[in-house]
Motif scaffolding. Structure first.
Motif, PDB file in Angstrom:
ATOM      1  N   ARG A   1      31.891  32.357  31.687  1.00 34.09           N
ATOM      2  CA  ARG A   1      32.204  31.436  32.158  1.00 34.09           C
ATOM      3  C   ARG A   1      33.561  31.023  32.631  1.00 34.09           C
ATOM      4  NH1 ARG A   1      33.960  25.864  31.983  1.00 34.09           N
ATOM      5  NH2 ARG A   1      33.601  26.116  29.340  1.00 34.09           N
ATOM      6  N   LEU A   2      34.818  31.033  31.967  1.00 34.72           N
ATOM      7  CA  LEU A   2      35.948  31.417  31.964  1.00 34.72           C
ATOM      8  C   LEU A   2      36.748  32.365  33.177  1.00 34.72           C
ATOM      9  CD1 LEU A   2      37.513  29.416  28.454  1.00 34.72           C
ATOM     10  CD2 LEU A   2      36.492  28.436  30.689  1.00 34.72           C
ATOM     11  N   ALA A   3      36.235  33.689  32.721  1.00 34.15           N
ATOM     12  CA  ALA A   3      36.332  34.401  33.128  1.00 34.15           C
ATOM     13  C   ALA A   3      36.491  34.525  35.083  1.00 34.15           C
ATOM     14  CB  ALA A   3      35.624  36.016  32.674  1.00 34.15           C
ATOM     15  N   LEU A   4      35.233  34.434  34.324  1.00 31.42           N
ATOM     16  CA  LEU A   4      34.955  33.855  36.596  1.00 31.42           C
ATOM     17  C   LEU A   4      35.170  33.050  37.673  1.00 31.42           C
ATOM     18  CD1 LEU A   4      33.059  34.785  38.628  1.00 31.42           C
ATOM     19  CD2 LEU A   4      31.173  33.586  38.122  1.00 31.42           C
ATOM     20  N   ALA A   5      35.760  31.439  36.159  1.00 38.71           N
ATOM     21  CA  ALA A   5      36.236  30.335  37.194  1.00 38.71           C
ATOM     22  C   ALA A   5      38.140  30.824  36.729  1.00 38.71           C
ATOM     23  CB  ALA A   5      36.077  29.649  35.512  1.00 38.71           C
ATOM     24  N   LYS A   6      38.478  31.605  36.135  1.00 37.30           N
ATOM     25  CA  LYS A   6      40.078  32.044  36.444  1.00 37.30           C
ATOM     26  C   LYS A   6      39.643  32.636  38.184  1.00 37.30           C
ATOM     27  CE  LYS A   6      41.281  31.782  31.486  1.00 37.30           C
ATOM     28  NZ  LYS A   6      41.485  32.669  30.664  1.00 37.30           N
ATOM     29  N   ALA A   7      39.011  33.601  38.358  1.00 38.01           N
ATOM     30  CA  ALA A   7      38.683  34.865  39.032  1.00 38.01           C
ATOM     31  C   ALA A   7      38.567  33.945  39.923  1.00 38.01           C
ATOM     32  CB  ALA A   7      38.002  35.942  38.980  1.00 38.01           C
ATOM     33  N   ARG A   8      37.735  32.550  40.755  1.00 36.12           N
ATOM     34  CA  ARG A   8      37.372  32.200  41.050  1.00 36.12           C
ATOM     35  C   ARG A   8      38.662  30.988  41.704  1.00 36.12           C
ATOM     36  NH1 ARG A   8      31.550  30.203  39.417  1.00 36.12           N
ATOM     37  NH2 ARG A   8      30.179  31.831  40.907  1.00 36.12           N
ATOM     38  N   ALA A   9      39.461  30.979  40.760  1.00 30.96           N
ATOM     39  CA  ALA A   9      40.506  29.759  41.092  1.00 30.96           C
ATOM     40  C   ALA A   9      42.079  30.399  41.690  1.00 30.96           C
ATOM     41  CB  ALA A   9      41.216  28.820  39.342  1.00 30.96           C
ATOM     42  N   VAL A  10      41.919  31.461  41.585  1.00 32.85           N
ATOM     43  CA  VAL A  10      43.571  32.389  42.220  1.00 32.85           C
ATOM     44  C   VAL A  10      42.821  33.033  43.343  1.00 32.85           C
ATOM     45  CG1 VAL A  10      44.846  34.496  41.749  1.00 32.85           C
ATOM     46  CG2 VAL A  10      44.186  32.808  39.705  1.00 32.85           C
ATOM     47  N   ALA A  11      41.399  33.009  43.623  1.00 37.79           N
ATOM     48  CA  ALA A  11      40.643  33.676  44.426  1.00 37.79           C
ATOM     49  C   ALA A  11      41.353  32.826  46.105  1.00 37.79           C
ATOM     50  CB  ALA A  11      39.270  34.837  44.879  1.00 37.79           C
ATOM     51  N   GLN A  12      40.597  31.506  45.302  1.00 37.24           N
ATOM     52  CA  GLN A  12      40.595  30.721  46.449  1.00 37.24           C
ATOM     53  C   GLN A  12      42.490  30.335  47.199  1.00 37.24           C
ATOM     54  OE1 GLN A  12      39.862  26.785  44.445  1.00 37.24           O
ATOM     55  NE2 GLN A  12      37.451  26.824  45.777  1.00 37.24           N
ATOM     56  N   GLN A  13      43.411  30.640  46.187  1.00 34.54           N
ATOM     57  CA  GLN A  13      44.291  30.673  47.037  1.00 34.54           C
ATOM     58  C   GLN A  13      44.987  31.442  47.849  1.00 34.54           C
ATOM     59  OE1 GLN A  13      46.163  28.033  46.019  1.00 34.54           O
ATOM     60  NE2 GLN A  13      44.473  27.239  44.514  1.00 34.54           N
ATOM     61  N   HIS A  14      44.544  33.729  46.808  1.00 34.29           N
ATOM     62  CA  HIS A  14      44.379  34.676  47.033  1.00 34.29           C
ATOM     63  C   HIS A  14      43.300  34.834  48.696  1.00 34.29           C
ATOM     64  CE1 HIS A  14      48.312  34.359  45.842  1.00 34.29           C
ATOM     65  NE2 HIS A  14      47.611  33.531  44.718  1.00 34.29           N
ATOM     66  N   PRO A  15      42.692  34.339  49.183  1.00 36.71           N
ATOM     67  CA  PRO A  15      41.135  34.705  49.901  1.00 36.71           C
ATOM     68  C   PRO A  15      41.424  36.345  50.196  1.00 36.71           C
ATOM     69  CG  PRO A  15      42.581  32.996  51.248  1.00 36.71           C
ATOM     70  CD  PRO A  15      43.285  32.984  49.793  1.00 36.71           C
ATOM     71  N   GLY A  16      42.491  36.644  50.596  1.00 40.74           N
ATOM     72  CA  GLY A  16      42.534  37.932  50.935  1.00 40.74           C
ATOM     73  C   GLY A  16      42.458  39.356  49.587  1.00 40.74           C
ATOM     74  N   ALA A  17      42.631  38.614  48.965  1.00 41.26           N
ATOM     75  CA  ALA A  17      43.132  39.632  47.341  1.00 41.26           C
ATOM     76  C   ALA A  17      41.868  39.887  46.844  1.00 41.26           C
ATOM     77  CB  ALA A  17      44.467  39.065  46.597  1.00 41.26           C
ATOM     78  N   VAL A  18      41.560  40.646  46.248  1.00 40.36           N
ATOM     79  CA  VAL A  18      40.697  41.109  45.337  1.00 40.36           C
ATOM     80  C   VAL A  18      41.614  40.790  43.359  1.00 40.36           C
ATOM     81  CG1 VAL A  18      40.011  43.446  43.550  1.00 40.36           C
ATOM     82  CG2 VAL A  18      39.840  43.570  46.241  1.00 40.36           C
ATOM     83  N   VAL A  19      41.000  39.272  42.957  1.00 41.68           N
ATOM     84  CA  VAL A  19      41.343  38.974  42.162  1.00 41.68           C
ATOM     85  C   VAL A  19      39.914  39.681  40.508  1.00 41.68           C
ATOM     86  CG1 VAL A  19      41.880  37.029  41.412  1.00 41.68           C
ATOM     87  CG2 VAL A  19      42.220  36.777  43.686  1.00 41.68           C
ATOM     88  N   ILE A  20      41.891  39.422  39.702  1.00 42.65           N
ATOM     89  CA  ILE A  20      40.726  39.768  38.041  1.00 42.65           C
ATOM     90  C   ILE A  20      41.336  38.790  37.571  1.00 42.65           C
ATOM     91  CG2 ILE A  20      41.319  40.947  36.370  1.00 42.65           C
ATOM     92  CD1 ILE A  20      42.641  43.199  38.010  1.00 42.65           C
ATOM     93  N   GLY A  21      40.047  37.852  36.953  1.00 45.05           N
ATOM     94  CA  GLY A  21      40.047  37.236  35.848  1.00 45.05           C
ATOM     95  C   GLY A  21      39.238  37.754  34.624  1.00 45.05           C
ATOM     96  N   SER A  22      39.981  37.291  33.121  1.00 45.94           N
ATOM     97  CA  SER A  22      39.896  37.473  31.799  1.00 45.94           C
ATOM     98  C   SER A  22      39.704  36.047  30.968  1.00 45.94           C
ATOM     99  CB  SER A  22      40.471  38.488  31.607  1.00 45.94           C
ATOM    100  OG  SER A  22      40.385  39.658  30.623  1.00 45.94           O
ATOM    101  N   ASP A  23      38.763  36.512  29.661  1.00 51.31           N
ATOM    102  CA  ASP A  23      39.247  35.670  29.299  1.00 51.31           C
ATOM    103  C   ASP A  23      38.800  36.188  27.820  1.00 51.31           C
ATOM    104  OD1 ASP A  23      40.041  32.278  28.503  1.00 51.31           O
ATOM    105  OD2 ASP A  23      37.610  32.991  27.124  1.00 51.31           O
ATOM    106  N   GLN A  24      39.378  35.870  26.538  1.00 54.08           N
ATOM    107  CA  GLN A  24      38.372  36.307  25.399  1.00 54.08           C
ATOM    108  C   GLN A  24      38.881  35.568  24.204  1.00 54.08           C
ATOM    109  OE1 GLN A  24      41.421  38.393  22.620  1.00 54.08           O
ATOM    110  NE2 GLN A  24      40.217  39.693  22.851  1.00 54.08           N
ATOM    111  N   VAL A  25      37.587  35.317  23.571  1.00 50.81           N
ATOM    112  CA  VAL A  25      37.113  34.684  22.675  1.00 50.81           C
ATOM    113  C   VAL A  25      36.096  34.674  21.324  1.00 50.81           C
ATOM    114  CG1 VAL A  25      35.386  31.896  22.368  1.00 50.81           C
ATOM    115  CG2 VAL A  25      36.689  32.576  24.878  1.00 50.81           C
ATOM    116  N   ALA A  26      37.223  35.275  20.521  1.00 48.14           N
ATOM    117  CA  ALA A  26      36.456  35.072  19.272  1.00 48.14           C
ATOM    118  C   ALA A  26      35.816  34.470  18.559  1.00 48.14           C
ATOM    119  CB  ALA A  26      37.844  35.002  17.993  1.00 48.14           C
ATOM    120  N   ASP A  27      34.500  34.778  18.258  1.00 44.21           N
ATOM    121  CA  ASP A  27      33.691  34.336  17.430  1.00 44.21           C
ATOM    122  C   ASP A  27      33.084  35.042  15.485  1.00 44.21           C
ATOM    123  OD1 ASP A  27      30.884  34.263  17.743  1.00 44.21           O
ATOM    124  OD2 ASP A  27      29.827  35.213  19.005  1.00 44.21           O
TER     125      ASP A  27
END
Length: 199
Positions: free
Chosen positions: A54-80
């Motif tokens: 959820r967080l990886a996608l939320a981060k990529a979407r949040a930045v993509a709104q600011q940079h609509p023409g770009a390809v944006v990478i979002g990532s998140d890591q949770v230790a389980d």
């Protein structure tokens, strides 16, 4: 007639993590870095796996709104650890507590990566799970390690790419950079799917 290579869309890493930046630099692609403005609080009864996705996608979407023409990478890591999420400790006492909990345990580091391009509607998210077996750790070892490396910005309080490797018995992964914070095999696959040409 000679065709020049197509103009690439700009690439943006939606992360302030220096570890992710260093990993992405390996691909020899020019990229910018932007900080995603995302609340990282887990939802009630959310699994570590679902939280990371959820967080990886939320981060990529949040930045993509600011940079609509770009390809944006979002990532998140949770230790389980047995279904409980372990985040970044932030400070020494919390790191001691995390490493005591993980001593002699297998921890799954759930590393999610998302690639989003607002202009084309492209969206993909993938998960790389890394199984890490910690050896039995004494309080003295934990203290020595934390004083030496100070991994307070790392989920699970241990840097496998540094001295933290000495705390471990085994690592099982199909994407070797996932544990450091960005699974590059999956990232490359999604960047190609989004239309980028990789060297």
């Amino acid at each position: 007639m000679h065709q020049s290579p197509p103009q690439q869309r700009p690439l943006v890493l939606g992360s302030t993590s220096r570890y992710r930046r260093e990993l992405l630099e390996r691909l020899n692609l020019p990229f910018e870095v932007a900080a995603p403005d995302v609340n990282e609080t887990p939802l009630p009864s959310e699994t570590p796996r679902d939280l990371a996705l959820r967080l990886a996608l939320a981060k990529a979407r949040a930045v993509a709104q600011q940079h609509p023409g770009a390809v944006v990478i979002g990532s998140d890591q949770v230790a389980d650890l047995a279904g409980e999420p372990l985040g970044k400790p932030g400070q020494h006492e919390r790191a001691v507590q995390q490493l005591r909990q993980m001593s002699s345990q297998t921890v799954v580091f759930q590393t999610a990566v998302a690639v989003v391009c607002a202009a084309t509607g492209f969206e993909q998210v993938e998960l790389a799970s890394v199984e890490v077996r910690f050896r039995a750790l004494s309080d003295e070892e934990i203290e020595r390690y934390l004083r030496a490396e100070q991994p307070y910005d790392c989920a699970g309080s241990a840097k496998s790419e540094g001295l933290g490797i000495a705390l471990l018995d085994a690592i099982h992964s199909d994407d070797p950079t996932a544990l450091i914070g960005l699974p590059l095999i999956r990232t490359c696959r999604m960047l190609r799917a989004a239309g980028l040409v990789l060297p």
